[in-house]
Design a protein around this motif. Structure first.
Motif, PDB file in Angstrom:
ATOM      1  N   VAL A  27       0.850  -1.195   0.000  1.00  0.00           N
ATOM      2  CA  VAL A  27       0.000   0.000   0.000  1.00  0.00           C
ATOM      3  C   VAL A  27       0.882   1.240   0.000  1.00  0.00           C
ATOM      4  CG1 VAL A  27      -1.704   1.355   1.282  1.00  0.00           C
ATOM      5  CG2 VAL A  27      -1.867  -1.143   1.260  1.00  0.00           C
ATOM      6  N   ILE A  28       0.575   2.167  -0.899  1.00  0.00           N
ATOM      7  CA  ILE A  28       1.169   3.505  -0.849  1.00  0.00           C
ATOM      8  C   ILE A  28       0.117   4.438  -0.268  1.00  0.00           C
ATOM      9  CG2 ILE A  28       2.111   5.424  -2.180  1.00  0.00           C
ATOM     10  CD1 ILE A  28       2.925   3.449  -4.327  1.00  0.00           C
ATOM     11  N   HIS A  29       0.501   5.226   0.732  1.00  0.00           N
ATOM     12  CA  HIS A  29      -0.420   6.201   1.322  1.00  0.00           C
ATOM     13  C   HIS A  29       0.234   7.575   1.206  1.00  0.00           C
ATOM     14  CE1 HIS A  29      -3.331   7.219   4.875  1.00  0.00           C
ATOM     15  NE2 HIS A  29      -3.342   8.149   3.924  1.00  0.00           N
ATOM     16  N   THR A  30      -0.319   8.418   0.327  1.00  0.00           N
ATOM     17  CA  THR A  30       0.242   9.742   0.074  1.00  0.00           C
ATOM     18  C   THR A  30      -0.516  10.807   0.851  1.00  0.00           C
ATOM     19  OG1 THR A  30      -1.153   9.983  -1.902  1.00  0.00           O
ATOM     20  CG2 THR A  30       1.061   9.095  -2.205  1.00  0.00           C
ATOM     21  N   HIS A  31       0.199  11.893   1.169  1.00  0.00           N
ATOM     22  CA  HIS A  31      -0.376  12.986   1.946  1.00  0.00           C
ATOM     23  C   HIS A  31      -0.082  14.313   1.253  1.00  0.00           C
ATOM     24  CE1 HIS A  31      -1.347  10.460   5.468  1.00  0.00           C
ATOM     25  NE2 HIS A  31      -0.340   9.736   5.005  1.00  0.00           N
ATOM     26  N   GLU A  32      -1.138  14.949   0.765  1.00  0.00           N
ATOM     27  CA  GLU A  32      -1.102  16.219   0.034  1.00  0.00           C
ATOM     28  C   GLU A  32      -0.752  16.006  -1.436  1.00  0.00           C
ATOM     29  OE1 GLU A  32      -1.902  19.815   2.067  1.00  0.00           O
ATOM     30  OE2 GLU A  32      -3.054  17.972   1.781  1.00  0.00           O
ATOM     31  N   SER A  33      -0.797  17.092  -2.200  1.00  0.00           N
ATOM     32  CA  SER A  33      -0.806  17.009  -3.661  1.00  0.00           C
ATOM     33  C   SER A  33       0.493  16.502  -4.270  1.00  0.00           C
ATOM     34  CB  SER A  33      -1.146  18.382  -4.244  1.00  0.00           C
ATOM     35  OG  SER A  33      -2.415  18.816  -3.786  1.00  0.00           O
ATOM     36  N   PHE A  60      -6.257  22.639   0.950  1.00  0.00           N
ATOM     37  CA  PHE A  60      -6.021  23.163  -0.393  1.00  0.00           C
ATOM     38  C   PHE A  60      -5.429  24.564  -0.311  1.00  0.00           C
ATOM     39  CE2 PHE A  60      -9.073  19.844  -1.534  1.00  0.00           C
ATOM     40  CZ  PHE A  60      -8.478  19.330  -2.680  1.00  0.00           C
ATOM     41  N   ILE A  61      -4.682  24.809   0.742  1.00  0.00           N
ATOM     42  CA  ILE A  61      -4.115  26.149   0.920  1.00  0.00           C
ATOM     43  C   ILE A  61      -3.165  26.507  -0.221  1.00  0.00           C
ATOM     44  CG2 ILE A  61      -2.160  25.388   2.337  1.00  0.00           C
ATOM     45  CD1 ILE A  61      -2.604  27.941   4.014  1.00  0.00           C
ATOM     46  N   HIS A  62      -2.560  25.485  -0.849  1.00  0.00           N
ATOM     47  CA  HIS A  62      -1.611  25.746  -1.931  1.00  0.00           C
ATOM     48  C   HIS A  62      -2.274  26.405  -3.135  1.00  0.00           C
ATOM     49  CE1 HIS A  62      -3.312  21.730  -2.575  1.00  0.00           C
ATOM     50  NE2 HIS A  62      -3.211  21.989  -3.860  1.00  0.00           N
ATOM     51  N   LEU A  63      -3.590  26.233  -3.290  1.00  0.00           N
ATOM     52  CA  LEU A  63      -4.275  26.816  -4.444  1.00  0.00           C
ATOM     53  C   LEU A  63      -4.343  28.340  -4.366  1.00  0.00           C
ATOM     54  CD1 LEU A  63      -7.197  24.292  -5.066  1.00  0.00           C
ATOM     55  CD2 LEU A  63      -4.945  24.409  -6.157  1.00  0.00           C
ATOM     56  N   ARG A  64      -4.144  28.890  -3.155  1.00  0.00           N
ATOM     57  CA  ARG A  64      -4.144  30.349  -3.028  1.00  0.00           C
ATOM     58  C   ARG A  64      -2.898  30.957  -3.660  1.00  0.00           C
ATOM     59  NH1 ARG A  64      -6.694  31.961   2.859  1.00  0.00           N
ATOM     60  NH2 ARG A  64      -8.463  30.557   2.796  1.00  0.00           N
ATOM     61  N   TYR A  65      -1.822  30.176  -3.722  1.00  0.00           N
ATOM     62  CA  TYR A  65      -0.561  30.677  -4.245  1.00  0.00           C
ATOM     63  C   TYR A  65      -0.226  30.100  -5.609  1.00  0.00           C
ATOM     64  CZ  TYR A  65      -0.120  31.870   0.667  1.00  0.00           C
ATOM     65  OH  TYR A  65      -0.356  32.362   1.920  1.00  0.00           O
ATOM     66  N   ARG A  71      -4.585  23.219  -9.413  1.00  0.00           N
ATOM     67  CA  ARG A  71      -5.956  22.713  -9.404  1.00  0.00           C
ATOM     68  C   ARG A  71      -6.140  21.591 -10.431  1.00  0.00           C
ATOM     69  NH1 ARG A  71     -10.747  25.244  -7.868  1.00  0.00           N
ATOM     70  NH2 ARG A  71      -9.443  27.030  -7.303  1.00  0.00           N
ATOM     71  N   LEU A  72      -5.514  21.742 -11.592  1.00  0.00           N
ATOM     72  CA  LEU A  72      -5.614  20.723 -12.639  1.00  0.00           C
ATOM     73  C   LEU A  72      -5.003  19.409 -12.170  1.00  0.00           C
ATOM     74  CD1 LEU A  72      -6.225  19.838 -15.549  1.00  0.00           C
ATOM     75  CD2 LEU A  72      -4.003  20.786 -16.204  1.00  0.00           C
ATOM     76  N   TYR A  73      -3.835  19.490 -11.512  1.00  0.00           N
ATOM     77  CA  TYR A  73      -3.188  18.273 -11.014  1.00  0.00           C
ATOM     78  C   TYR A  73      -4.012  17.616  -9.914  1.00  0.00           C
ATOM     79  CZ  TYR A  73       0.861  20.247 -13.434  1.00  0.00           C
ATOM     80  OH  TYR A  73       1.709  20.771 -14.380  1.00  0.00           O
TER      81      TYR A  73
END
Length: 395
Positions: free
Chosen positions: A86-92, A118-123, A128-130
């Motif tokens: 299992v791979i468990h990823t955290h954030e984009s 989704f704080i990264h979308l502010r900068y 968003r596409l990814y």
């Protein structure tokens, strides 16, 4: 079961502490072989040693700026060599690397993704596409709060695809009685001095003699975390209150230049020597136990782990009135982060309530409720269900 956790950072704020706790619970509670890869962070040998002692194998693979095919290649090789289930990823960013590595490894395994905010979308709004594209490559898509779930909906992700899994939190074993705080404070001050922070240690020793009230904020230094609003709130307090208090800003700088700007802002306000930037601590819960009131003026939170930790430690909380903090509705006091004067009034009211001694039973009940709702063991059990395919609907 062999689990690979992928996080952008090894050290940082609440997200990283949640990943550490999840790894430890999976290893000790479920017998998993757990590996944690971080690729965009400072290294911390002492933290890695602690995690290793709890059964989490840490791998720090710095990649530099921009996308790294070298990191993808390293992940693919690691997955094959260690027969990851299992791979468990955290954030984009970890989701992108984990998804590509999973495909290229040609192994039949699950990919669980957890989006914390989704704080990264502010900068970086182009991400968003990814976010929309790569979430389709996950076996299960989870979020830590209703707010993050709603933001996925705004990206066009079907509601039925998103599962809400509240974060578990590592609480201190027990809430600390006020009478026991002086001894703990002396220990923490001694640790500051031993860690080459003599000036801050000296400042806290000076305030210790005044039996100061400790107001604490636990968050990485970042523009969206609202430390500037707390400094303005500090300036709005009555001079008598400031004279017998300190404002402790605990957390690492994750946005370059933020600390310098905040220190300059504090220097222009009243009682600036009582505003202390303490950096990162490996034992943040001990600082919570030693404090009187928890403060957060954050402008955005996906899952407010630090306030949850504070509430679980029995601290009264003064929080910014944002959606992410509403999980603590009825247990904290809220103020608009752009109105520090209102925040100062709430803080003064909470101080008076503490002085009467009438809040003890309320704070004890609050701590018990928060601890029950955010158990690390329960969180790990839920994710084990997702890893094994036993659970398909959580919210």
């Amino acid at each position: 079961m062999r689990v690979l956790l992928i996080s952008q950072y090894l050290v940082g704020g609440g997200l990283e502490r949640m990943v550490h706790l999840l790894g430890e619970e999976l290893a000790k509670g479920h017998g998993c072989e757990v590996h944690l890869v971080a690729f965009d962070s400072i290294d911390d040998p002492i933290l890695r040693e602690r995690l290793e002692a709890h059964g989490v194998h840490c791998h720090y693979w710095p990649k530099g700026r921009g996308f790294s095919w070298a990191l993808v290649k390293r992940l693919v090789s690691f997955i094959r060599k260690n027969h990851i289930d299992v791979i468990h990823t955290h954030e984009s960013a970890p989701l992108i690397y984990g998804s590509i590595a999973r495909i290229l490894s040609l192994r039949p395994m699950k990919l669980i993704h957890t989006q914390h905010s989704f704080i990264h979308l502010r900068y970086r709004p182009f991400i968003r596409l990814y976010d929309r594209l790569f979430q389709w490559l996950s076996t299960r898509l989870t979020v830590v709060s209703a707010q993050v779930r709603d933001e996925y909906a705004s990206l066009g992700v079907p509601e039925g695809r998103v599962l809400l899994v509240p974060n578990g939190v590592e609480f201190p074993q027990r809430a600390l009685a006020p009478a026991a705080r002086p001894a703990l404070r002396k220990e923490l001050v001694a640790e500051l001095a031993a860690g080459d922070q003599d000036q801050k240690a000296a400042a806290l020793r000076r305030e210790e003699a005044l039996a100061s009230r400790w107001f604490i904020s636990l968050a990485r230094l970042h523009p969206q975390k609202g430390q500037d609003h707390l400094i303005h709130l500090w300036g709005q307090l009555a001079p008598e209150t400031r004279a017998h208090s300190v404002l402790l800003l605990l957390g690492p700088e994750t946005s370059p230049g933020t600390r310098e700007k905040l220190e300059a802002l504090a220097a222009t306000g009243p009682d600036s020597r009582r505003v202390l930037f303490l950096g990162r601590s490996r034992t943040p819960t001990r600082w919570l136990q030693a404090s009187d009131i928890f403060l957060s003026a954050s402008e955005y939170e996906g899952m407010p782990l630090a306030p949850i930790e504070a509430g679980g430690a029995g601290l009264p909380m003064i929080l910014s009135d944002i959606q992410g903090h509403q999980i603590l509705s009825g247990q904290a006091r809220f103020f608009p982060y752009a109105d520090p004067a209102q925040g100062a009034r709430l803080l003064e009211e909470e101080l008076k309530a503490l002085e009467t001694g009438k809040t003890a039973s309320r704070l004890s009940a609050m701590a018990a409720d928060i601890r029950a709702r955010h158990s690390g063991a329960a969180m790990a059990g839920t994710y084990m269900g997702l890893y094994s395919g036993r659970s398909s609907k959580l919210s």
